[in-house]
Structure formats: structure tokens, C-alpha cells
Design a protein around this motif. Structure first.
Motif, PDB file in Angstrom:
ATOM      1  N   MET A   1       0.824  -1.195   0.000  1.00 36.42           N
ATOM      2  CA  MET A   1       0.000   0.000   0.000  1.00 36.42           C
ATOM      3  C   MET A   1       0.866   1.256   0.000  1.00 36.42           C
ATOM      4  N   PHE A   2       2.017   1.184   0.663  1.00 37.04           N
ATOM      5  CA  PHE A   2       2.916   2.332   0.749  1.00 37.04           C
ATOM      6  C   PHE A   2       3.427   2.741  -0.634  1.00 37.04           C
ATOM      7  N   ILE A   3       3.748   1.750  -1.469  1.00 41.87           N
ATOM      8  CA  ILE A   3       4.243   2.043  -2.820  1.00 41.87           C
ATOM      9  C   ILE A   3       3.152   2.683  -3.654  1.00 41.87           C
ATOM     10  N   LEU A   4       1.923   2.212  -3.505  1.00 39.85           N
ATOM     11  CA  LEU A   4       0.800   2.797  -4.235  1.00 39.85           C
ATOM     12  C   LEU A   4       0.608   4.262  -3.836  1.00 39.85           C
ATOM     13  N   TRP A   5       0.776   4.571  -2.560  1.00 39.27           N
ATOM     14  CA  TRP A   5       0.673   5.947  -2.064  1.00 39.27           C
ATOM     15  C   TRP A   5       1.709   6.838  -2.744  1.00 39.27           C
ATOM     16  N   TRP A   6       2.968   6.367  -2.836  1.00 41.99           N
ATOM     17  CA  TRP A   6       4.024   7.135  -3.480  1.00 41.99           C
ATOM     18  C   TRP A   6       3.720   7.350  -4.955  1.00 41.99           C
ATOM     19  N   ILE A   7       3.188   6.335  -5.615  1.00 40.21           N
ATOM     20  CA  ILE A   7       2.864   6.461  -7.042  1.00 40.21           C
ATOM     21  C   ILE A   7       1.758   7.487  -7.254  1.00 40.21           C
ATOM     22  N   ILE A   8       0.731   7.459  -6.433  1.00 38.47           N
ATOM     23  CA  ILE A   8      -0.372   8.413  -6.563  1.00 38.47           C
ATOM     24  C   ILE A   8       0.115   9.832  -6.300  1.00 38.47           C
ATOM     25  N   VAL A   9       0.854  10.027  -5.224  1.00 41.90           N
ATOM     26  CA  VAL A   9       1.392  11.359  -4.903  1.00 41.90           C
ATOM     27  C   VAL A   9       2.344  11.824  -6.000  1.00 41.90           C
ATOM     28  N   GLY A  10       3.189  10.934  -6.479  1.00 39.50           N
ATOM     29  CA  GLY A  10       4.128  11.277  -7.549  1.00 39.50           C
ATOM     30  C   GLY A  10       3.423  11.682  -8.821  1.00 39.50           C
ATOM     31  N   LEU A  11       2.376  10.966  -9.190  1.00 38.09           N
ATOM     32  CA  LEU A  11       1.634  11.289 -10.397  1.00 38.09           C
ATOM     33  C   LEU A  11       0.955  12.647 -10.285  1.00 38.09           C
ATOM     34  N   ILE A  12       0.301  12.895  -9.172  1.00 41.23           N
ATOM     35  CA  ILE A  12      -0.365  14.192  -8.970  1.00 41.23           C
ATOM     36  C   ILE A  12       0.653  15.323  -8.956  1.00 41.23           C
ATOM     37  N   ALA A  13       1.718  15.167  -8.185  1.00 38.17           N
ATOM     38  CA  ALA A  13       2.729  16.226  -8.068  1.00 38.17           C
ATOM     39  C   ALA A  13       3.433  16.470  -9.395  1.00 38.17           C
ATOM     40  N   GLY A  14       3.757  15.423 -10.124  1.00 36.15           N
ATOM     41  CA  GLY A  14       4.408  15.581 -11.417  1.00 36.15           C
ATOM     42  C   GLY A  14       3.514  16.278 -12.423  1.00 36.15           C
ATOM     43  N   PHE A  15       2.234  15.928 -12.431  1.00 32.36           N
ATOM     44  CA  PHE A  15       1.277  16.568 -13.336  1.00 32.36           C
ATOM     45  C   PHE A  15       1.133  18.046 -13.014  1.00 32.36           C
ATOM     46  N   VAL A  16       0.957  18.363 -11.736  1.00 31.55           N
ATOM     47  CA  VAL A  16       0.803  19.762 -11.317  1.00 31.55           C
ATOM     48  C   VAL A  16       2.068  20.557 -11.634  1.00 31.55           C
ATOM     49  N   THR A  17       3.226  19.970 -11.410  1.00 36.61           N
ATOM     50  CA  THR A  17       4.485  20.645 -11.712  1.00 36.61           C
ATOM     51  C   THR A  17       4.598  20.934 -13.199  1.00 36.61           C
ATOM     52  N   GLY A  18       4.222  19.988 -14.032  1.00 33.43           N
ATOM     53  CA  GLY A  18       4.240  20.203 -15.475  1.00 33.43           C
ATOM     54  C   GLY A  18       3.373  21.375 -15.880  1.00 33.43           C
ATOM     55  N   LYS A  19       2.220  21.514 -15.252  1.00 29.91           N
ATOM     56  CA  LYS A  19       1.317  22.632 -15.558  1.00 29.91           C
ATOM     57  C   LYS A  19       1.850  23.952 -14.999  1.00 29.91           C
ATOM     58  N   LEU A  20       2.399  23.925 -13.786  1.00 27.62           N
ATOM     59  CA  LEU A  20       2.931  25.147 -13.181  1.00 27.62           C
ATOM     60  C   LEU A  20       4.140  25.685 -13.935  1.00 27.62           C
ATOM     61  N   MET A  21       4.939  24.780 -14.450  1.00 18.92           N
ATOM     62  CA  MET A  21       6.159  25.187 -15.136  1.00 18.92           C
ATOM     63  C   MET A  21       5.904  25.453 -16.623  1.00 18.92           C
ATOM     64  N   LYS A  22       4.663  25.631 -16.987  1.00 14.18           N
ATOM     65  CA  LYS A  22       4.247  25.992 -18.341  1.00 14.18           C
ATOM     66  C   LYS A  22       4.656  24.959 -19.377  1.00 14.18           C
ATOM     67  N   GLY A  23       4.620  23.713 -18.994  1.00 13.40           N
ATOM     68  CA  GLY A  23       4.913  22.641 -19.930  1.00 13.40           C
ATOM     69  C   GLY A  23       3.666  21.823 -20.177  1.00 13.40           C
ATOM     70  N   SER A  24       3.805  20.808 -20.959  1.00 15.19           N
ATOM     71  CA  SER A  24       2.666  19.948 -21.256  1.00 15.19           C
ATOM     72  C   SER A  24       2.681  18.700 -20.387  1.00 15.19           C
ATOM     73  N   GLY A  25       3.500  18.680 -19.372  1.00 17.81           N
ATOM     74  CA  GLY A  25       3.651  17.501 -18.539  1.00 17.81           C
ATOM     75  C   GLY A  25       4.805  16.668 -19.080  1.00 17.81           C
ATOM     76  N   PHE A  26       5.082  15.586 -18.433  1.00 15.84           N
ATOM     77  CA  PHE A  26       6.223  14.762 -18.792  1.00 15.84           C
ATOM     78  C   PHE A  26       5.801  13.376 -19.261  1.00 15.84           C
ATOM     79  N   GLY A  27       4.526  13.080 -19.257  1.00 13.96           N
ATOM     80  CA  GLY A  27       4.045  11.724 -19.496  1.00 13.96           C
ATOM     81  C   GLY A  27       3.838  11.050 -18.153  1.00 13.96           C
ATOM     82  N   ALA A  28       3.014  10.044 -18.116  1.00 12.58           N
ATOM     83  CA  ALA A  28       2.618   9.437 -16.839  1.00 12.58           C
ATOM     84  C   ALA A  28       3.804   8.896 -16.042  1.00 12.58           C
ATOM     85  N   VAL A  29       4.693   8.158 -16.696  1.00 14.41           N
ATOM     86  CA  VAL A  29       5.811   7.551 -15.970  1.00 14.41           C
ATOM     87  C   VAL A  29       6.767   8.622 -15.456  1.00 14.41           C
ATOM     88  N   MET A  30       7.115   9.591 -16.296  1.00  9.34           N
ATOM     89  CA  MET A  30       8.036  10.642 -15.853  1.00  9.34           C
ATOM     90  C   MET A  30       7.374  11.573 -14.840  1.00  9.34           C
TER      91      MET A  30
END
Length: 86
Positions: A1-30
Motif C-alpha cells: 500500500m505504501f508504494i501505491l501511495w508514493w505512485i499516486i502522490v508522484g503522479l499528482i505532483a508531477g502533473f501539477v508541476t508540469g502545468k505550473l512550469m508551463k509545460g505539457s507535462g512529462f508523461g505518466a511515468v516521468m
């Protein structure tokens, strides 16, 4: 369950960062990778400033986004890449 938590947080944070930094995101894995690394960086910074490491999903995502934005800025400074894709 701990790994799933990190993946969910990572996906949300990475997506938001891509939008904040005026990019199109990095793709789901990145997005996950950037978010997880950002969470580690953000957690280190917050602990250094004396903040507790507990606060639920919103706190965790905010810390991860802060760390991911710092990571992205540092990568842009190091590589000299000012494009919107990094």
C-alpha cells in the motif's frame, strides 16, 4: 500500500508541476518519477525548516510539488534548456 501511495502522490505532483512550469507535462511515468523525487527533495527541505512530516494527502502533494518545481528549475539551470518541455 505504501508504494501505491508514493505512485499516486508522484503522479499528482508531477502533473501539477508540469502545468505550473508551463509545460505539457512529462508523461505518466516521468510525472511519477519527477513527483517522487520532488517529494524527497520537498520533504528534506521541510524537515530542515522544522516542519513535521505528517499532514495527510494535501500536505504531502504540496510538499512534493514544491520539491518537483525546485528539481525542474535546477535541471533547467544545469542543462540550459529553457524550453517548456523540461
Amino acid at each position: 500500500m505504501f508504494i501505491l501511495w508514493w505512485i499516486i502522490v508522484g503522479l499528482i505532483a508531477g502533473f501539477v508541476t508540469g502545468k505550473l512550469m508551463k509545460g505539457s507535462g512529462f508523461g505518466a511515468v516521468m510525472d511519477i518519477v519527477v513527483g517522487i523525487v520532488g517529494a524527497v527533495i520537498g520533504g528534506f527541505i521541510m524537515r530542515s525548516l522544522g516542519f513535521a512530516g505528517q499532514g495527510g494527502l494535501i500536505y504531502t502533494v504540496l510538499v512534493a510539488v514544491i520539491g518537483a518545481v525546485i528539481l525542474t528549475l535546477m535541471l533547467r539551470l544545469i542543462t540550459g534548456n529553457k524550453s517548456k518541455n523540461l
